[in-house]
Motif scaffolding. Sequence first.
Motif, short mmCIF file in Angstrom:
data_model
loop_
_atom_site.label_atom_id
_atom_site.label_comp_id
_atom_site.label_asym_id
_atom_site.label_seq_id
_atom_site.Cartn_x
_atom_site.Cartn_y
_atom_site.Cartn_z
N SER A 44 0.82 -1.22 0.00
CA SER A 44 0.00 0.00 0.00
C SER A 44 0.85 1.27 0.00
O SER A 44 0.32 2.35 0.27
CB SER A 44 -0.92 0.00 1.22
N ALA A 45 2.13 1.16 -0.30
CA ALA A 45 3.04 2.31 -0.20
C ALA A 45 2.57 3.50 -1.00
O ALA A 45 2.62 4.65 -0.54
CB ALA A 45 4.44 1.89 -0.65
N ILE A 46 2.08 3.27 -2.20
CA ILE A 46 1.63 4.35 -3.08
C ILE A 46 0.11 4.37 -3.20
O ILE A 46 -0.52 5.43 -3.10
CB ILE A 46 2.25 4.22 -4.48
N VAL A 47 -0.48 3.21 -3.38
CA VAL A 47 -1.91 3.15 -3.67
C VAL A 47 -2.75 3.66 -2.51
O VAL A 47 -3.81 4.28 -2.73
CB VAL A 47 -2.31 1.71 -4.06
N SER A 48 -2.31 3.47 -1.28
CA SER A 48 -3.08 3.97 -0.14
C SER A 48 -3.10 5.50 -0.12
O SER A 48 -4.12 6.12 0.24
CB SER A 48 -2.50 3.43 1.17
N GLU A 49 -1.98 6.12 -0.51
CA GLU A 49 -1.93 7.58 -0.55
C GLU A 49 -2.76 8.12 -1.71
O GLU A 49 -3.28 9.25 -1.64
CB GLU A 49 -0.48 8.04 -0.65
N LEU A 77 -1.53 11.69 -2.07
CA LEU A 77 -0.62 11.73 -3.21
C LEU A 77 -0.83 12.99 -4.05
O LEU A 77 0.13 13.62 -4.50
CB LEU A 77 -0.83 10.47 -4.06
N LYS A 78 -2.10 13.37 -4.24
CA LYS A 78 -2.40 14.57 -5.03
C LYS A 78 -1.83 15.81 -4.35
O LYS A 78 -1.31 16.72 -5.01
CB LYS A 78 -3.90 14.70 -5.20
N ILE A 79 -1.91 15.84 -3.01
CA ILE A 79 -1.39 17.00 -2.26
C ILE A 79 0.12 17.08 -2.40
O ILE A 79 0.69 18.16 -2.61
CB ILE A 79 -1.80 16.89 -0.78
N LEU A 80 0.82 15.93 -2.30
CA LEU A 80 2.28 15.91 -2.41
C LEU A 80 2.74 16.43 -3.77
O LEU A 80 3.68 17.22 -3.87
CB LEU A 80 2.81 14.49 -2.18
N HIS A 132 8.08 15.27 -6.87
CA HIS A 132 8.15 14.60 -8.17
C HIS A 132 7.95 13.10 -7.98
O HIS A 132 8.30 12.52 -6.95
CB HIS A 132 9.50 14.87 -8.84
N TRP A 133 7.39 12.47 -8.99
CA TRP A 133 7.15 11.03 -8.93
C TRP A 133 8.44 10.25 -8.67
O TRP A 133 8.45 9.30 -7.89
CB TRP A 133 6.51 10.55 -10.23
N LYS A 134 9.53 10.64 -9.31
CA LYS A 134 10.78 9.92 -9.12
C LYS A 134 11.22 9.98 -7.66
O LYS A 134 11.71 8.99 -7.10
CB LYS A 134 11.87 10.50 -10.01
N GLU A 135 11.05 11.12 -7.04
CA GLU A 135 11.44 11.27 -5.63
C GLU A 135 10.57 10.40 -4.74
O GLU A 135 11.06 9.75 -3.80
CB GLU A 135 11.32 12.73 -5.22
N ILE A 136 9.28 10.37 -5.05
CA ILE A 136 8.36 9.57 -4.23
C ILE A 136 8.65 8.08 -4.38
O ILE A 136 8.77 7.36 -3.39
CB ILE A 136 6.90 9.88 -4.63
N LEU A 137 8.78 7.63 -5.62
CA LEU A 137 9.00 6.21 -5.86
C LEU A 137 10.34 5.74 -5.31
O LEU A 137 10.42 4.69 -4.66
CB LEU A 137 8.92 5.92 -7.37
#
Length: 482
Positions: free
Chosen positions: A150-155, A161-164, A170-175
């Motif tokens: 649930s690391a990404i999908v829960s957010e 996730l939209k707020i971040l 950036h997606w690369k930073e998050i992933l």
Amino acid sequence: MKKISIGLFGRYFIKNIMQTKVIYVLLVMFVLLTVFSAVGGINNYSEQNTIRQQHQEKARQSWEANPDKHPHRMAHFGSFAFRKKHPLSMFDFGIERFTGNAVFLEAHRQNSHNFSDAGFSTGTLRFGELSMAMLLQLVLPLIVFFLGFSAIVSERENGTLKILLSQGAHWKEILLGKSLGLFAIAMLFFAPIALATVLFIAFSESITDPTDVWHRFLLLFVGYALFLLLICVITVAVSTTARSSKNALLTLLGIWLLMVVLVPKTSQAIGNALYPTPSKLSFQAAVERDVIEEGDSHDPNDPHFQNMKDSVLAANGVSSVTELPFNYGGFVMREGEKTSARLYKKHHNRLIEVYKKQNNVSKFSAVLNPFTAIKNISMAFSGTNFNGYIDFQQQAETYRYELAQEMNELQMKYISSKVNSSEGKKNVVGHEHWEEFPDFKHQMQPFSNAWNTASFSIFSLLAWVLLSFLGMGYLSNKAKAV
């Protein structure tokens, strides 16, 4: 892409995981399993090596205790060869449970290797025994999937996730941050296993070449670290593409079943179907048939040895074997041993090539399956793979051949040429010759052999890690916040 942001997302992920109670329950259970598997592995290594060493010494004592005797009788009295366990077999049992660890060595015959652990166990052994390698290969990936699905999908589901992304992330930073955070959690589970192995290597008095063992452990550590990193990246990637947490978890469980069960079993079945092996009976019959066709040293009327007899008599300028300067019976046994050993080696090499072709199907499946890659790496550096077993077979056969030929040489040298039989108390040589022949000592394969065996799987695993990060870069451009 900012390193500070990557570190921030990683630390935030770790903090969230460590705030849940389930992580501590899992960690305690995993540590208990580690202790159980480590104690079991170390005890098995110590006990088996002690037992095998004791039996090797008893076999040697029995050999040396023989009185004055005809050398050919000593060749058939024979000896035993026992396989030593590699120190890192306490980490990964590999195929050792299913292969023989002792063989009786005698003249003219290559006996099968016996006394495998599987032969003395119940059928439950087919499901595998708990080892530290098994925990890392099968159990820990499940834990990583459970903690990271649930690391990404829960957010995405709760709108975080939209707020971040709207605040400049950036997606690369998050992933990458979440992948590295999950990797840190995975290494927390890996730490007890690494510590147990390090302590064993550091304090075990039975390790004769610690440098070799440390080199092997270092590559094992790096290999498993890369494997866990790959698992973490895959987990985050699935979590990113899944539409719900439930779908993410089910997808990861499906990947685990595919890579751990279906692909390995399928590759083994394909290998067996493409390259079938002969039965033990047909293999032995083929060897015996070739020996009879070329020349049977035990048959006094064999044409091959009749011609040899005429040649030997002519070369020495005599008309009878009793006039030869050496015992002709020993000469015949020596030449017969050369023939039987050469023909056995020919058939055995063919059989080994079939097994290698079967194994290559599984080996090359590492291109499709990282679980296969880490399994091959683990067994190679733990000294518990197929090549280690074949190396023991070759060492035992070399010793058997040298023992038989030494007895034949003693017969040629010390038994009168007028005697062609091994009967009678006078047709003997002194027992001091038994002590002169060295005992069998199993030598482990050097580090270079393990590296050569595992190199393909190592590069396959590296390729998987590289592709996973390239895939992360691609996913970062395609992922959506909703």
